[in-house]
Each structure stands twice: as structure tokens, then as C-alpha cells.
Design a protein around this motif. Structure first.
Motif, PDB file in Angstrom:
ATOM      1  N   VAL B  71     -98.512  11.563  35.405  1.00 26.33           N
ATOM      2  CA  VAL B  71     -98.720  12.027  34.179  1.00 26.33           C
ATOM      3  C   VAL B  71    -100.051  11.413  33.417  1.00 26.33           C
ATOM      4  CG1 VAL B  71     -96.666  13.477  33.485  1.00 26.33           C
ATOM      5  CG2 VAL B  71     -96.989  10.873  33.199  1.00 26.33           C
ATOM      6  N   LEU B  72    -100.041  10.069  33.661  1.00 23.90           N
ATOM      7  CA  LEU B  72    -101.366   9.510  33.063  1.00 23.90           C
ATOM      8  C   LEU B  72    -102.707   9.887  33.867  1.00 23.90           C
ATOM      9  CD1 LEU B  72    -100.897   5.916  31.719  1.00 23.90           C
ATOM     10  CD2 LEU B  72    -101.467   7.948  30.562  1.00 23.90           C
ATOM     11  N   ALA B  73    -102.770  10.503  35.085  1.00 19.24           N
ATOM     12  CA  ALA B  73    -103.901  10.723  35.718  1.00 19.24           C
ATOM     13  C   ALA B  73    -104.145  12.268  35.513  1.00 19.24           C
ATOM     14  CB  ALA B  73    -103.549  10.874  37.200  1.00 19.24           C
ATOM     15  N   MET B  74    -103.237  13.243  34.884  1.00 23.00           N
ATOM     16  CA  MET B  74    -103.545  14.456  34.670  1.00 23.00           C
ATOM     17  C   MET B  74    -104.577  15.068  33.743  1.00 23.00           C
ATOM     18  SD  MET B  74     -99.683  16.154  34.418  1.00 23.00           S
ATOM     19  CE  MET B  74     -98.663  16.175  35.734  1.00 23.00           C
ATOM     20  N   GLY B  75    -104.983  14.263  32.814  1.00 20.52           N
ATOM     21  CA  GLY B  75    -106.171  14.495  31.826  1.00 20.52           C
ATOM     22  C   GLY B  75    -107.431  14.727  32.698  1.00 20.52           C
ATOM     23  N   LYS B  76    -107.685  13.889  33.561  1.00 15.28           N
ATOM     24  CA  LYS B  76    -109.026  13.686  34.335  1.00 15.28           C
ATOM     25  C   LYS B  76    -108.707  15.248  35.301  1.00 15.28           C
ATOM     26  CE  LYS B  76    -111.637  10.811  37.043  1.00 15.28           C
ATOM     27  NZ  LYS B  76    -111.252  11.491  38.383  1.00 15.28           N
ATOM     28  N   VAL B  77    -107.604  15.272  35.837  1.00 19.32           N
ATOM     29  CA  VAL B  77    -107.423  16.653  36.957  1.00 19.32           C
ATOM     30  C   VAL B  77    -107.621  17.673  36.132  1.00 19.32           C
ATOM     31  CG1 VAL B  77    -105.622  17.604  38.379  1.00 19.32           C
ATOM     32  CG2 VAL B  77    -106.106  14.985  38.417  1.00 19.32           C
ATOM     33  N   PHE B  78    -107.020  17.803  35.025  1.00 22.84           N
ATOM     34  CA  PHE B  78    -107.277  18.963  34.211  1.00 22.84           C
ATOM     35  C   PHE B  78    -108.702  19.442  34.099  1.00 22.84           C
ATOM     36  CE2 PHE B  78    -102.721  18.511  32.578  1.00 22.84           C
ATOM     37  CZ  PHE B  78    -102.468  19.424  33.140  1.00 22.84           C
ATOM     38  N   ILE B 102     -99.363  18.358  27.511  1.00 23.05           N
ATOM     39  CA  ILE B 102     -99.866  19.723  26.912  1.00 23.05           C
ATOM     40  C   ILE B 102    -101.148  19.162  26.161  1.00 23.05           C
ATOM     41  CG2 ILE B 102     -99.389  21.367  25.469  1.00 23.05           C
ATOM     42  CD1 ILE B 102     -96.554  21.312  26.378  1.00 23.05           C
ATOM     43  N   ARG B 103    -101.323  18.060  25.486  1.00 26.90           N
ATOM     44  CA  ARG B 103    -102.337  17.620  24.592  1.00 26.90           C
ATOM     45  C   ARG B 103    -103.542  17.468  25.693  1.00 26.90           C
ATOM     46  NH1 ARG B 103    -100.286  13.759  22.215  1.00 26.90           N
ATOM     47  NH2 ARG B 103    -101.631  12.143  23.399  1.00 26.90           N
ATOM     48  N   LYS B 104    -103.364  16.877  26.852  1.00 22.81           N
ATOM     49  CA  LYS B 104    -104.241  16.650  27.890  1.00 22.81           C
ATOM     50  C   LYS B 104    -104.779  17.565  28.333  1.00 22.81           C
ATOM     51  CE  LYS B 104    -104.025  11.947  27.864  1.00 22.81           C
ATOM     52  NZ  LYS B 104    -105.241  11.136  27.472  1.00 22.81           N
ATOM     53  N   ALA B 105    -103.796  18.726  28.701  1.00 22.14           N
ATOM     54  CA  ALA B 105    -104.287  19.938  29.054  1.00 22.14           C
ATOM     55  C   ALA B 105    -104.977  21.043  28.259  1.00 22.14           C
ATOM     56  CB  ALA B 105    -103.118  21.197  29.565  1.00 22.14           C
ATOM     57  N   ARG B 106    -104.735  20.779  26.979  1.00 20.96           N
ATOM     58  CA  ARG B 106    -105.657  21.345  25.961  1.00 20.96           C
ATOM     59  C   ARG B 106    -107.007  20.760  26.113  1.00 20.96           C
ATOM     60  NH1 ARG B 106    -103.275  24.492  22.128  1.00 20.96           N
ATOM     61  NH2 ARG B 106    -101.096  23.643  22.331  1.00 20.96           N
ATOM     62  N   GLU B 107    -106.928  19.465  26.075  1.00 20.26           N
ATOM     63  CA  GLU B 107    -108.406  19.036  26.051  1.00 20.26           C
ATOM     64  C   GLU B 107    -109.174  19.059  27.422  1.00 20.26           C
ATOM     65  OE1 GLU B 107    -106.562  14.958  23.598  1.00 20.26           O
ATOM     66  OE2 GLU B 107    -107.321  14.537  25.631  1.00 20.26           O
ATOM     67  N   GLY B 108    -108.594  19.001  28.413  1.00 16.17           N
ATOM     68  CA  GLY B 108    -108.927  19.122  29.719  1.00 16.17           C
ATOM     69  C   GLY B 108    -109.540  20.607  30.161  1.00 16.17           C
ATOM     70  N   LEU B 109    -108.540  21.283  29.899  1.00 11.52           N
ATOM     71  CA  LEU B 109    -108.851  22.847  30.337  1.00 11.52           C
ATOM     72  C   LEU B 109    -109.897  23.592  29.433  1.00 11.52           C
ATOM     73  CD1 LEU B 109    -105.206  23.696  31.546  1.00 11.52           C
ATOM     74  CD2 LEU B 109    -107.145  23.216  32.940  1.00 11.52           C
ATOM     75  N   GLY B 110    -109.765  23.049  28.137  1.00 15.35           N
ATOM     76  CA  GLY B 110    -110.675  23.823  27.095  1.00 15.35           C
ATOM     77  C   GLY B 110    -110.312  25.323  26.991  1.00 15.35           C
ATOM     78  N   ASP B 111    -111.332  26.301  27.263  1.00 14.45           N
ATOM     79  CA  ASP B 111    -111.086  27.419  26.913  1.00 14.45           C
ATOM     80  C   ASP B 111    -110.383  28.361  28.024  1.00 14.45           C
ATOM     81  OD1 ASP B 111    -112.766  27.482  29.144  1.00 14.45           O
ATOM     82  OD2 ASP B 111    -114.686  28.459  27.937  1.00 14.45           O
ATOM     83  N   ARG B 112    -109.932  27.461  28.979  1.00 12.70           N
ATOM     84  CA  ARG B 112    -108.907  27.896  30.035  1.00 12.70           C
ATOM     85  C   ARG B 112    -107.640  27.744  29.907  1.00 12.70           C
ATOM     86  NH1 ARG B 112    -111.360  29.273  34.849  1.00 12.70           N
ATOM     87  NH2 ARG B 112    -113.476  30.236  34.440  1.00 12.70           N
ATOM     88  N   PHE B 113    -107.320  26.974  28.730  1.00 10.23           N
ATOM     89  CA  PHE B 113    -105.956  26.684  28.353  1.00 10.23           C
ATOM     90  C   PHE B 113    -105.132  27.832  28.164  1.00 10.23           C
ATOM     91  CE2 PHE B 113    -102.516  25.542  25.167  1.00 10.23           C
ATOM     92  CZ  PHE B 113    -102.152  24.479  25.763  1.00 10.23           C
TER      93      PHE B 113
END
Lengths: 293, 293
Positions: B71-78, B102-113
Motif C-alpha cells: 500500500v505504501l507504494a500505491m501513491g506513486k503507482v496511481f 483512497i486519499r493517495k488515489a485521489r491525489e495520484g489519479l487526479g481527474d481520473r479518480f
């Protein structure tokens, strides 16, 4: 015609009766218990050839007397046994703690202490009662003999050989080492498993949480289904060793609490990694454990 | 021709690839991992039809992208995924903690969230790596969908239906409740099992003790064989909930320490008895657990 008297006919006492008879160590079994339903069950299952609620009646006819009551009840049983046992009879017990039980035997058996041979079978199951008794419960399992001052090695040999005939593997260690070892690998884990289930069960959303429990929780808490009275007695009779291990464990958790609160990634990983390597390394022990299933 | 890209091809990523293909949810799988040995294994086992170490290469051709890294690697992957994913592609993940991911996904995916649908399969095994991947790992197991603000229900439906086709049972709860529930029944038990093995392994007579460990210890510590990095990340990403449960548990142990040191027989038995009754009462849960084995 050899007769075994089992005092306390539950899971272990009942399994011992079945195993010793199957191995031809004894010809007949008299079961003694305060719970008459257990005694009826023991008769129905063929665990015992005769049953009684009187220790005197059970003991007078016995060549070997196996005490299998909760450890805190053993002191009183030993004095009763000493009063009625035959001169040539042998007394053993299957208690999970040794130092306290041996002291109780010394007091209770008095000048019959030289007819006493304590052997702790490393076997059991979380569901108590004679109805779960199993003639093969001890196959390939460890039996810990704990000889001590005042015991007769030839008497110990008789009990050891009896256990070996059931397929068990006898090992010898001092009562002190026994209590220290099992405080760590058996008694403490039981305390920890009981503590977790008790804690969650008292939380407001306990049912949601327990309803989502998975295989990890199931295995971690399996031993929390064990007999509360039996394990209470173990805590009270191996108090010093369990207390020391519990203190050590609480220090371990203090450090982990700090590491989690500080997001100390290195500390957490080092702890988990050391545990993982040691747990996965338990290959021989795992085989032994497989055998002890 | 539907393509699944699995980012992080270990036990869960690999099992998901096998299960989704077997269920006909996708036609082909491209596996992405930094560990080329895992990728070779994935090819040999037929877990993946093609493999790559480049997220870009995996993502550009995918209809569904499953993030299965710690899970800690997910932000960068998103963020990498967002940069290369097709407009109509869907992103999901299998992480064990929800709020942080989910917070990391919100940040990482941006408008693709709005193309993101998180589902946590309550399944696994203590032995990591794609070589332990199993197409039936999720059969009859719970999948926790955690919808949140900004997600698209129709996208969530696609992922839920895919999991249902593998034989899993989808349940929905808030990310906060998910993290609280699993802190208690999954994350804390892992911390406690790691802590016990780590503690004993560092004692002077560790080898004698571990050598005597029986079935109770084996089951209690089974989860201590799990991946230290995966569980370190879970502790760091579900820190608040785990910290709170660990504090509660330490208070529980403080009380038990006092009771054992004072030989407070009533307290000990009441605690063990409450735990025993609740653990034995887990009939429905036990069935659920059987399903999650």
C-alpha cells in the motif's frame, strides 16, 4: 490384570484411558469424576469399564493412578489418593504446570511420593470433555517427564514406557525449565488469545468486527476456545513464569506502540522480519507440530 | 478482447489475474512488476500472457488496471497509471487499508479518480509471491467495496460484478469502518503474532522454547510468516486505527498482569470465560472463515 484409575475423566484423562488400553498397557480402566454425565459418557464410549464418584473406590483397585483434574484441584486429590492407594501402586498426573504440582504431590502423597512419576503430554484440543477423547491423541506427540528429588527412577521408567507404547515421544527436563518453556510457547499465547477476543467482544461494534473475522483471526484465536477453568489454574500455578513472560511481552508491545505512533518504519520492519524468519524457520518444529495436531 | 493489467504481480495480483481470466471477466493479462523473477514465474505459470517492468507499457493497453503493490507504494503507482491509462479504462486496487489508499488515489489519479473503484479481497496466505497464486483463492470469500465521494457507482459495479463472477461475495462499507474493523480482527493480531515470535526468538533459550512449540503456538503464530514489508505498510497506512486498538489491548494486558500477579482467580476466569463463549459462538463467522480459508 492391570487396572488404571483415571481421576478426572475429561479430554486428556479420557484420551489417556483409551490410549493406554489400546496400547495394552492396562487391561481395564476405572474412571472417577465429580460430573456423573461425564462418567455416563465415559461408559457409553468405552473409555472406562467402570465408573465412580469416589476416589477411594477408584484408587483401592488400581495398579496405576492417573490424576487428570485441573491443576489447582490436584493437591486435595493427591492426599485422597495417598490414603487409599495400594503399596505397589504408581501415581502419575498430566498437569500442564510442573513446579507447583510436584510440590502439591510432595505434600499430598507424603511417604508415597516415591511412587509418583509426573509426565506432561504436549497434546490436547480446545474442546474439553470426555466426548472429545481420542485413543490416538498422543501419537507422535511429546511427553515431558520431569524427574525431581525424592522420585524413584524405576517408577518413572514404568510411566515413560507406558506412554512410549501409545506412540508418544518421551523427553526429560527439569520442572523449572518445563514451566519456563511452556510459559512462553503455550501459556502466554493462551492468555494473549483470550485477551484479544475478550477485548473485541466488549467493544460497541463487536458483532460487526467478529462477523468480518477471517482465517488469520480464526487460527490466532483458536486456543481462546479452551477451558477457562483449566487455563485459569495454569495461570495461578505457573504464575511467576507467566508473569515474567507477560511483562516481557508488554515491553515488546510498548516498543511497537511507539514505533507505530512514530511511523518508525525501520523498527517495525526489523521486528516483523525477525519474527517472520524465525517462524518460517520452524521447519523441524512444524513437522513436530504436524504430528501434534 | 478485454485486457487486465496487474501492477504488482505477487500472491494477490497473480491470484486475481488467474481468477478473473478463469471467470471470463478478461481475455488476457499483462503483468507489471519490478521483480523480473516474479514476471518469469508469472509467464511460466500462465498467470500472465505478457509481462513488463514498465507501468506505461502495461497500462496503455489495459481495459482494467489492478494495483496490487504494497500500500505504501500505491501513491506513486496511481500517478503513473493516471498518466498513461486510456480514457475508458478502470482502475482498482486490492490494498488492505482503505482511507490512506483512497486519499493517495485521489491525489495520484487526479481527474481520473471517477474511474477508480477500490475493492479489498479478504483473502490471502502467509506465503507471498506469485508462485503461490491460486485461481480459486477468492471463491466464497468476502470482497469489501468501499465507495467514497467522487467515485462513479457504475464503475464500482463493473469491478463488483467481476469479483462476483470469481465466486467472491461483495459487501459494502465505508472506508473508515473498514479500517476500524480490520485493525481489530486482522491488523492487530498480525502485530501481536509478530511481537511474540520476535520476543521469544531474542531470548537466550529461544531454540529450546521454539523446539517445544506445539499446535497452539503454530496456529497462533501462523500469520507471523506473512510478508514483513506488506504488514509494515499496513501498520503505517492504518496507523490511527491500529494504534488505538493496540492501546486498548495493552490496557487489557495491564489488567491481566495485575490479576495474575495478585492471583485474582475471579478476574482471570471471567476474562477467559467471556473470550471462550464469544470465540465458540463464532459459528456463522466460522463458516465464513471456512469460506475464507
Amino acid at each position: 490384570m492391570k487396572t488404571l484409575a483415571v481421576i478426572g475423566c475429561g479430554l486428556i484423562g479420557g484420551s489417556m484411558a483409551l490410549a493406554w488400553k489400546k496400547a495394552g498397557v492396562v487391561d481395564q480402566v476405572v474412571a472417577c469424576d465429580l460430573d456423573e454425565e461425564e462418567l455416563d459418557e465415559a461408559l457409553d464410549m468405552g473409555v472406562a469399564d467402570s465408573v465412580t464418584t469416589s476416589i477411594k473406590e477408584a484408587v483401592t483397585q488400581a495398579d496405576i493412578i492417573a490424576v487428570a483434574v485441573p491443576v489447582l484441584a490436584m493437591g486435595k486429590v493427591f492426599s485422597e489418593v495417598a490414603r487409599y492407594m495400594r503399596k505397589d501402586a504408581i501415581v502419575t498426573d498430566v498437569g500442564s504446570t510442573r513446579c507447583t504440582v510436584i510440590r502439591k504431590a510432595r505434600e499430598g502423597l507424603g511417604d508415597r511420593f516415591d511412587r509418583y512419576a509426573p509426565c506432561h503430554p504436549i497434546a490436547g484440543g480446545e474442546l474439553p470433555g470426555v466426548k472429545h477423547a481420542d485413543a490416538d491423541l498422543f501419537k507422535n506427540k511429546a511427553i515431558i517427564a520431569t524427574p525431581d528429588i525424592g522420585m524413584d527412577p524405576s517408577v518413572m521408567r514404568v510411566i515413560e514406557e507406558a506412554w512410549e507404547k501409545t506412540g508418544a515421544v518421551v523427553q526429560t527436563m527439569s520442572p523449572e525449565l518445563h514451566d519456563d518453556v511452556f510459559a512462553s510457547v503455550s501459556h502466554l499465547p493462551h492468555v494473549l488469545a483470550y485477551a484479544l477476543v475478550d477485548m473485541i467482544a466488549r467493544e460497541s461494534n463487536a458483532q460487526i468486527k467478529l462477523g468480518m473475522a477471517g482465517a488469520g483471526f480464526r487460527d490466532f484465536t483458536r486456543i481462546a476456545s479452551s477451558s477457562p477453568v483449566m487455563w485459569r489454574d495454569i495461570c495461578l500455578t505457573n504464575r511467576e513464569a507467566i508473569s515474567q513472560e507477560l511483562q516481557r511481552y508488554r515491553h515488546e508491545l510498548d516498543e511497537l506502540q511507539r514505533a507505530i505512533d512514530d511511523s518508525d518504519s525501520e523498527y517495525i520492519e526489523a521486528c516483523f522480519d525477525n519474527a517472520m524468519r524465525n517462524r518460517r524457520g520452524l521447519v523441524f518444529t512444524r513437522k513436530a507440530e504436524k504430528r501434534t495436531e
